[in-house]
Design a protein around this motif. Structure first.
Motif, PDB file in Angstrom:
ATOM      1  N   ARG A  21       0.725  -1.312  -0.046  1.00 34.56           N
ATOM      2  CA  ARG A  21      -0.121  -0.089   0.030  1.00 34.56           C
ATOM      3  C   ARG A  21       0.903   1.187   0.098  1.00 34.56           C
ATOM      4  N   GLU A  22       2.057   1.260   0.894  1.00 30.34           N
ATOM      5  CA  GLU A  22       2.876   2.346   0.699  1.00 30.34           C
ATOM      6  C   GLU A  22       3.363   2.690  -0.662  1.00 30.34           C
ATOM      7  N   LEU A  23       3.670   1.489  -1.281  1.00 26.58           N
ATOM      8  CA  LEU A  23       4.278   1.543  -2.675  1.00 26.58           C
ATOM      9  C   LEU A  23       3.376   2.050  -3.623  1.00 26.58           C
ATOM     10  N   THR A  24       2.159   1.598  -3.349  1.00 21.35           N
ATOM     11  CA  THR A  24       0.910   2.191  -4.449  1.00 21.35           C
ATOM     12  C   THR A  24       0.825   3.842  -4.085  1.00 21.35           C
ATOM     13  N   CYS A  25       0.578   4.065  -2.847  1.00 21.99           N
ATOM     14  CA  CYS A  25       0.710   5.593  -2.520  1.00 21.99           C
ATOM     15  C   CYS A  25       1.760   6.339  -3.140  1.00 21.99           C
ATOM     16  N   LEU A  26       3.084   5.821  -3.035  1.00 26.30           N
ATOM     17  CA  LEU A  26       4.286   6.332  -3.757  1.00 26.30           C
ATOM     18  C   LEU A  26       4.308   6.632  -5.007  1.00 26.30           C
ATOM     19  N   LEU A  27       3.800   5.553  -5.812  1.00 24.10           N
ATOM     20  CA  LEU A  27       3.460   5.727  -7.214  1.00 24.10           C
ATOM     21  C   LEU A  27       2.407   6.625  -7.718  1.00 24.10           C
ATOM     22  N   ALA A  28       1.414   6.758  -6.835  1.00 18.92           N
ATOM     23  CA  ALA A  28       0.355   7.882  -7.172  1.00 18.92           C
ATOM     24  C   ALA A  28       1.072   9.295  -7.016  1.00 18.92           C
ATOM     25  N   VAL A  29       1.787   9.506  -5.860  1.00 21.71           N
ATOM     26  CA  VAL A  29       2.337  10.769  -5.691  1.00 21.71           C
ATOM     27  C   VAL A  29       3.257  11.025  -6.643  1.00 21.71           C
ATOM     28  N   ALA A  30       4.009   9.793  -7.185  1.00 21.50           N
ATOM     29  CA  ALA A  30       5.060  10.286  -8.356  1.00 21.50           C
ATOM     30  C   ALA A  30       4.281  10.851  -9.772  1.00 21.50           C
ATOM     31  N   ALA A  31       2.891  10.035  -9.891  1.00 22.65           N
ATOM     32  CA  ALA A  31       2.112  10.131 -11.003  1.00 22.65           C
ATOM     33  C   ALA A  31       1.435  11.682 -10.902  1.00 22.65           C
ATOM     34  N   GLY A  32       1.693  12.479  -9.692  1.00 19.42           N
ATOM     35  CA  GLY A  32       1.183  13.717  -9.347  1.00 19.42           C
ATOM     36  C   GLY A  32      -0.229  13.974  -8.850  1.00 19.42           C
ATOM     37  N   HIS A  33      -0.865  12.609  -8.256  1.00 14.49           N
ATOM     38  CA  HIS A  33      -2.092  12.727  -7.507  1.00 14.49           C
ATOM     39  C   HIS A  33      -1.918  13.437  -6.181  1.00 14.49           C
ATOM     40  N   THR A  34      -3.144  13.763  -5.696  1.00 17.22           N
ATOM     41  CA  THR A  34      -3.030  14.433  -4.287  1.00 17.22           C
ATOM     42  C   THR A  34      -3.992  13.080  -3.443  1.00 17.22           C
ATOM     43  N   ASP A  35      -3.737  13.424  -1.969  1.00 15.08           N
ATOM     44  CA  ASP A  35      -4.162  12.681  -1.044  1.00 15.08           C
ATOM     45  C   ASP A  35      -5.578  12.472  -1.404  1.00 15.08           C
ATOM     46  N   LYS A  36      -6.470  13.287  -1.913  1.00 16.66           N
ATOM     47  CA  LYS A  36      -7.851  12.927  -2.181  1.00 16.66           C
ATOM     48  C   LYS A  36      -8.189  12.216  -3.338  1.00 16.66           C
ATOM     49  N   GLU A  37      -7.372  12.615  -4.206  1.00 16.63           N
ATOM     50  CA  GLU A  37      -7.627  11.484  -5.502  1.00 16.63           C
ATOM     51  C   GLU A  37      -7.181  10.071  -5.315  1.00 16.63           C
ATOM     52  N   ILE A  38      -6.055   9.869  -4.651  1.00 18.99           N
ATOM     53  CA  ILE A  38      -5.677   8.574  -4.315  1.00 18.99           C
ATOM     54  C   ILE A  38      -6.646   7.848  -3.299  1.00 18.99           C
ATOM     55  N   ALA A  39      -7.180   8.756  -2.364  1.00 21.70           N
ATOM     56  CA  ALA A  39      -7.966   7.842  -1.743  1.00 21.70           C
ATOM     57  C   ALA A  39      -9.663   7.495  -2.415  1.00 21.70           C
ATOM     58  N   GLN A  40     -10.062   8.458  -3.303  1.00 19.24           N
ATOM     59  CA  GLN A  40     -11.041   8.142  -4.194  1.00 19.24           C
ATOM     60  C   GLN A  40     -10.820   7.091  -5.063  1.00 19.24           C
ATOM     61  N   PHE A  41      -9.594   6.704  -5.568  1.00 17.66           N
ATOM     62  CA  PHE A  41      -9.186   5.753  -6.432  1.00 17.66           C
ATOM     63  C   PHE A  41      -9.060   4.452  -5.541  1.00 17.66           C
ATOM     64  N   ASP A  42      -8.527   4.384  -4.278  1.00 17.14           N
ATOM     65  CA  ASP A  42      -8.467   3.460  -3.513  1.00 17.14           C
ATOM     66  C   ASP A  42      -9.764   2.962  -2.459  1.00 17.14           C
ATOM     67  N   GLY A  43     -10.683   3.857  -2.601  1.00 14.52           N
ATOM     68  CA  GLY A  43     -11.693   3.635  -1.528  1.00 14.52           C
ATOM     69  C   GLY A  43     -11.501   3.829  -0.156  1.00 14.52           C
ATOM     70  N   LEU A  44     -10.574   4.726   0.205  1.00 13.40           N
ATOM     71  CA  LEU A  44     -10.115   4.868   1.520  1.00 13.40           C
ATOM     72  C   LEU A  44     -10.271   6.378   1.847  1.00 13.40           C
ATOM     73  N   SER A  45      -9.968   6.818   3.276  1.00 13.79           N
ATOM     74  CA  SER A  45      -9.988   8.269   3.560  1.00 13.79           C
ATOM     75  C   SER A  45      -8.673   8.825   3.364  1.00 13.79           C
ATOM     76  N   PRO A  46      -8.654  10.121   2.788  1.00 14.09           N
ATOM     77  CA  PRO A  46      -7.488  10.969   2.471  1.00 14.09           C
ATOM     78  C   PRO A  46      -6.484  10.918   3.733  1.00 14.09           C
ATOM     79  N   ARG A  47      -6.931  10.873   4.829  1.00 13.98           N
ATOM     80  CA  ARG A  47      -5.990  10.782   6.077  1.00 13.98           C
ATOM     81  C   ARG A  47      -5.241   9.366   6.216  1.00 13.98           C
ATOM     82  N   SER A  48      -5.980   8.352   5.815  1.00 12.46           N
ATOM     83  CA  SER A  48      -5.067   7.051   5.828  1.00 12.46           C
ATOM     84  C   SER A  48      -4.003   7.096   4.765  1.00 12.46           C
ATOM     85  N   ILE A  49      -4.266   7.728   3.509  1.00  8.52           N
ATOM     86  CA  ILE A  49      -3.490   7.600   2.382  1.00  8.52           C
ATOM     87  C   ILE A  49      -2.196   8.943   2.855  1.00  8.52           C
TER      88      ILE A  49
END
Length: 127
Positions: A21-49
């Motif tokens: 999960r950390e690597l997935t979030c890291l890849l999303a950050v590298a792709a330029g996504h925000t916490d909110k966008e990553i959370a919507q993609f994973d179905g989680l809260s922005p705080r957990s991201i």
């Protein structure tokens, strides 16, 4: 479980210190996504991201997102897929025997020039 994870135009390698999960979030950050966008993609809260990204930062010893991406690239954890594609194409062009995709070295016979020269000879012989 696969050894590589892809997200957008980025690829990451598991087993080098980061959880999946950390690597997935890291890849999303590298792709330029925000916490909110990553959370919507994973179905989680922005705080957990944010917590997962902070855990990755702590493991890599950096404290800013650009530094996180740079350090992960330096350690070989992530890489853009464009680099992988370029490496594949270069490897193919070096090993290929096809005249159109092979990289020519200086001094090699060039088939196109030979054909053009022969056409010119034929035109002179007919005239």
């Amino acid at each position: 479980m696969a050894n590589t994870i892809s997200f957008g135009s980025w690829q990451g390698n598991l087993g080098k210190g980061l959880a999946e999960r950390e690597l997935t979030c890291l890849l999303a950050v590298a792709a330029g996504h925000t916490d909110k966008e990553i959370a919507q993609f994973d179905g989680l809260s922005p705080r957990s991201i944010k917590g997962r990204i902070e855990a990755a930062m702590h493991k890599l010893g950096v404290y800013k997102r650009p530094a996180l991406v740079a350090e992960a690239m330096r350690r070989g954890l992530i890489s853009p897929l464009v680099l992988t594609l370029c490496a594949i194409l270069i490897g193919h062009s070096i090993s290929s025997t096809d005249e159109f995709t092979r990289v020519r070295r200086p001094g090699e016979r060039k088939v196109a020039e030979t054909r053009t020269y022969r056409r010119h000879e034929c035109a002179l012989a007919v005239a």
